[in-house]
Write an enzyme that holds these catalytic residues in place. Structure first.
Site, PDB file in Angstrom:
ATOM      1  N   CYS A 129       0.801  -1.230   0.000  1.00 36.98           N
ATOM      2  CA  CYS A 129       0.000   0.000   0.000  1.00 36.98           C
ATOM      3  C   CYS A 129       0.830   1.275   0.000  1.00 36.98           C
ATOM      4  O   CYS A 129       0.311   2.346  -0.282  1.00 36.98           O
ATOM      5  CB  CYS A 129      -0.905   0.017   1.222  1.00 36.98           C
ATOM      6  SG  CYS A 129      -2.358  -0.937   0.925  1.00 36.98           S
TER       7      CYS A 129
HETATM    8  N1  CO8 Z   1     -20.896  -8.976   4.633  1.00 36.06           N
HETATM    9  C1  CO8 Z   1     -21.519  -9.163   5.834  1.00 36.06           C
HETATM   10  N2  CO8 Z   1     -20.846  -9.350   6.982  1.00 36.06           N
HETATM   11  C2  CO8 Z   1     -19.490  -9.359   6.919  1.00 36.06           C
HETATM   12  C3  CO8 Z   1     -18.793  -9.173   5.719  1.00 36.06           C
HETATM   13  C4  CO8 Z   1     -19.558  -8.978   4.535  1.00 36.06           C
HETATM   14  N3  CO8 Z   1     -18.968  -8.804   3.341  1.00 36.06           N
HETATM   15  N4  CO8 Z   1     -17.476  -9.220   5.971  1.00 36.06           N
HETATM   16  C5  CO8 Z   1     -17.348  -9.430   7.291  1.00 36.06           C
HETATM   17  N5  CO8 Z   1     -18.552  -9.543   7.871  1.00 36.06           N
HETATM   18  C6  CO8 Z   1     -18.862  -9.813   9.284  1.00 36.06           C
HETATM   19  C7  CO8 Z   1     -17.683 -10.456   9.987  1.00 36.06           C
HETATM   20  O1  CO8 Z   1     -17.614 -11.833   9.736  1.00 36.06           O
HETATM   21  C8  CO8 Z   1     -17.979 -10.131  11.424  1.00 36.06           C
HETATM   22  O2  CO8 Z   1     -18.946 -11.025  11.926  1.00 36.06           O
HETATM   23  P1  CO8 Z   1     -18.866 -11.541  13.455  1.00 36.06           P
HETATM   24  O3  CO8 Z   1     -18.961 -10.293  14.296  1.00 36.06           O
HETATM   25  O4  CO8 Z   1     -20.013 -12.443  13.555  1.00 36.06           O
HETATM   26  O5  CO8 Z   1     -17.519 -12.200  13.578  1.00 36.06           O
HETATM   27  C9  CO8 Z   1     -18.630  -8.759  11.336  1.00 36.06           C
HETATM   28  O6  CO8 Z   1     -19.100  -8.623   9.990  1.00 36.06           O
HETATM   29  C10 CO8 Z   1     -17.659  -7.653  11.632  1.00 36.06           C
HETATM   30  O7  CO8 Z   1     -16.426  -7.948  10.913  1.00 36.06           O
HETATM   31  P2  CO8 Z   1     -15.105  -7.129  11.115  1.00 36.06           P
HETATM   32  O8  CO8 Z   1     -14.834  -6.958  12.569  1.00 36.06           O
HETATM   33  O9  CO8 Z   1     -14.041  -7.707  10.245  1.00 36.06           O
HETATM   34  O10 CO8 Z   1     -15.603  -5.745  10.478  1.00 36.06           O
HETATM   35  P3  CO8 Z   1     -14.903  -4.364  10.505  1.00 36.06           P
HETATM   36  O11 CO8 Z   1     -15.850  -3.362  11.003  1.00 36.06           O
HETATM   37  O12 CO8 Z   1     -13.539  -4.407  11.118  1.00 36.06           O
HETATM   38  O13 CO8 Z   1     -14.692  -4.079   8.932  1.00 36.06           O
HETATM   39  C11 CO8 Z   1     -12.884  -4.091   7.339  1.00 36.06           C
HETATM   40  C12 CO8 Z   1     -13.899  -4.924   8.141  1.00 36.06           C
HETATM   41  C13 CO8 Z   1     -13.682  -3.229   6.381  1.00 36.06           C
HETATM   42  C14 CO8 Z   1     -11.992  -5.031   6.561  1.00 36.06           C
HETATM   43  C15 CO8 Z   1     -12.079  -3.194   8.295  1.00 36.06           C
HETATM   44  O14 CO8 Z   1     -11.598  -3.952   9.380  1.00 36.06           O
HETATM   45  C16 CO8 Z   1     -10.908  -2.518   7.638  1.00 36.06           C
HETATM   46  O15 CO8 Z   1     -11.016  -1.873   6.622  1.00 36.06           O
HETATM   47  N6  CO8 Z   1      -9.756  -2.568   8.278  1.00 36.06           N
HETATM   48  C17 CO8 Z   1      -8.564  -1.927   7.766  1.00 36.06           C
HETATM   49  C18 CO8 Z   1      -7.946  -2.838   6.810  1.00 36.06           C
HETATM   50  C19 CO8 Z   1      -6.938  -2.172   5.946  1.00 36.06           C
HETATM   51  O16 CO8 Z   1      -6.819  -0.998   5.795  1.00 36.06           O
HETATM   52  N7  CO8 Z   1      -6.212  -2.999   5.342  1.00 36.06           N
HETATM   53  C20 CO8 Z   1      -5.267  -2.578   4.410  1.00 36.06           C
HETATM   54  C21 CO8 Z   1      -5.316  -3.534   3.341  1.00 36.06           C
HETATM   55  S1  CO8 Z   1      -4.690  -2.931   1.891  1.00 36.06           S
HETATM   56  C22 CO8 Z   1      -3.017  -3.064   1.850  1.00 36.06           C
HETATM   57  O17 CO8 Z   1      -2.329  -3.036   2.791  1.00 36.06           O
HETATM   58  C23 CO8 Z   1      -2.437  -3.270   0.522  1.00 36.06           C
HETATM   59  C24 CO8 Z   1      -2.158  -4.703   0.304  1.00 36.06           C
HETATM   60  C25 CO8 Z   1      -1.764  -4.917  -1.115  1.00 36.06           C
HETATM   61  C26 CO8 Z   1      -2.905  -4.852  -2.087  1.00 36.06           C
HETATM   62  C27 CO8 Z   1      -3.642  -6.103  -2.186  1.00 36.06           C
HETATM   63  C28 CO8 Z   1      -4.517  -6.128  -3.408  1.00 36.06           C
HETATM   64  C29 CO8 Z   1      -5.335  -7.400  -3.564  1.00 36.06           C
END
Ligand code: CO8
Length: 375
Positions: free
Chosen positions: A158
């Site tokens: 990233c």
């Molecule tokens: N639909 C419905 N429910 C869902 C979904 C979905 N699609 N996805 C997850 N849930 C559920 C989960 O299973 C969980 O259920 P439970 O509570 O029963 O366990 C609940 O929703 C809450 O899940 P989370 O706690 O995971 O939800 P968050 O509020 O944390 O949101 C995010 C998830 C959006 C992923 C959030 O945590 C986030 O954005 N975090 C930051 C991540 C980030 O910035 N990462 C950087 C990645 S990019 C990077 O570094 C570059 C890499 C190289 C590129 C790669 C390209 C492919």
């Protein structure tokens, strides 16, 4: 060492023609999950496999701020019997897909900077993945544009775009190159696990580019002096892709789930937000600025809640959309290109003397920033 100011003199953005809304993506994922659960009903009932959960467009928008993403190739992603984009393999004498999109952004950046290929001394392709190991995509782009000098690829997930700009700034500052073209062809859709409910919605494809040069050669309308750069990395396994050339020798499936993008998103959120806010605060202090001196924040675009939290930590209040523009609703997370898209779309209104911050944060962990000033 050059004593003249070093500037960003032009930027370019290539947006794919195909887009996928949350509703479209969720409809195909849910149909795939239902089909999977039916096909594996017996194993799921015996507890040998877990049923695939349903995804939700409302969850995606609320948890991430993403409403849409652009992709190079759409039909394969939405085909529930495929669940990955479809790319034709190209012959060695054809332009690679990644060089193709890099060229689109590069030509726009050159035009914005009033530069010809002959003015450029080096090409850096910096992004999360390159589609092959060698020859470098940068050298292919260099050849296609007819640029003399040299090119190289660099991967910093990233933070690839900001780290690429850092290298360009240092090269021009050192006087080894007059002008550098930095390109971020983020062709990430082939690395997304569209069968993973937790990450299928996060990313989109895009390409961005910038020209960095000394102020004495810059003639473009919108120039930003780079006051300085700051980078930090701290090892974390919370965002990971194990894809690589070792799979063959390890007799491993090169496309298993761990070889695609996967993360512990919650931990990333918790750990990276304070790191990024402290990093930016310290960077501004180096030039005697406080956060209230910043006219615009071109923040990394991974998650709207992260951006809101970081802006609030920095400013002590919510940032307006004018102060910290969001593009991830339309583009989704585009790996390193997010803050470059934000800059591309939101820099022309700044006035001479206005200070801005370009910033990325993500896998590694890695954080990169540039403090810049409109000339
Ligand atoms: N639909 C419905 N429910 C869902 C979904 C979905 N699609 N996805 C997850 N849930 C559920 C989960 O299973 C969980 O259920 P439970 O509570 O029963 O366990 C609940 O929703 C809450 O899940 P989370 O706690 O995971 O939800 P968050 O509020 O944390 O949101 C995010 C998830 C959006 C992923 C959030 O945590 C986030 O954005 N975090 C930051 C991540 C980030 O910035 N990462 C950087 C990645 S990019 C990077 O570094 C570059 C890499 C190289 C590129 C790669 C390209 C492919």
């Amino acid at each position: 060492m050059s004593s003249q100011p070093i500037v960003i003199s032009g930027s370019g953005l290539w947006t794919p023609e195909h887009s996928i809304s949350n509703a479209e993506l969720v409809e195909s994922y849910n149909a795939w999950a239902e089909q999977y659960n039916q096909q594996h009903q017996a194993q799921i009932e015996r507890g040998e496999l877990s049923a695939k959960p349903q995804s939700s467009a409302e969850f995606i928008e609320k948890a991430s701020g993403i409403k849409n993403r652009y992709v190079y190739s759409k039909d394969g992603v939405l085909d529930i019997n495929r669940m990955k984009p479809r790319f034709a393999e190209r012959a060695d004498d054809e332009l690679s897909q990644q060089a193709e999109i890099a060229l689109e952004a590069a030509k726009k950046a050159l035009k914005a900077a009033n530069k010809k290929p002959s003015d450029i001394g080096a090409v850096i392709v910096s992004c999360a993945y390159t589609q092959r190991a060698y020859p470098a995509i940068a050298i292919e782009v260099q050849d296609a544009l007819g640029i003399e000098g040299f090119g190289f690829d660099m991967l910093v997930a990233c933070s690839a775009a900001t780290f690429g700009l850092h290298r360009a700034y240092e090269m021009v500052k050192a006087g080894t190159v007059g002008a550098v073209l930095v390109i971020n062809p983020e062709l990430v859709s082939p690395q997304i696990n569209y069968c993973d409910r937790d990450s299928h919605f996060i990313f989109g494809d895009v390409a961005t580019a910038m020209v960095i040069e000394g102020a004495d050669t810059a003639t473009s309308e919108h120039q930003f002096e780079i006051l300085g750069t700051k980078a930090v990395t701290k090892f974390s396994n919370n965002i990971r892709s194990n894809f690589g050339f070792m799979s063959r020798a390890q007799d491993a499936d090169p496309f298993a789930a761990d070889k695609l993008f996967h993360q512990n998103g919650r931990s990333v959120f918790k750990e990276v937000c304070p790191m990024a806010a402290a990093h930016l605060q310290e960077h501004l202090e180096q030039y005697g600025y406080t956060t209230s001196d910043v006219r615009r924040w071109w923040l990394h675009q991974a998650n709207i809640n992260m951006n809101l939290l970081i802006a609030k930590k920095l400013l002590g209040r919510d940032a307006s959309a004018d102060e910290a523009p969001i593009v991830l609703d339309e583009y989704a997370n585009t790996a390193s290109a997010g803050s470059m898209i934000a800059f591309n779309l939101h820099h022309q209104d700044l006035k001479a003397g206005d200070v801005g911050v370009l910033c990325s944060f993500g896998a590694g962990y890695s954080i990169g920033s540039l403090v810049i000033k409109k000339r």
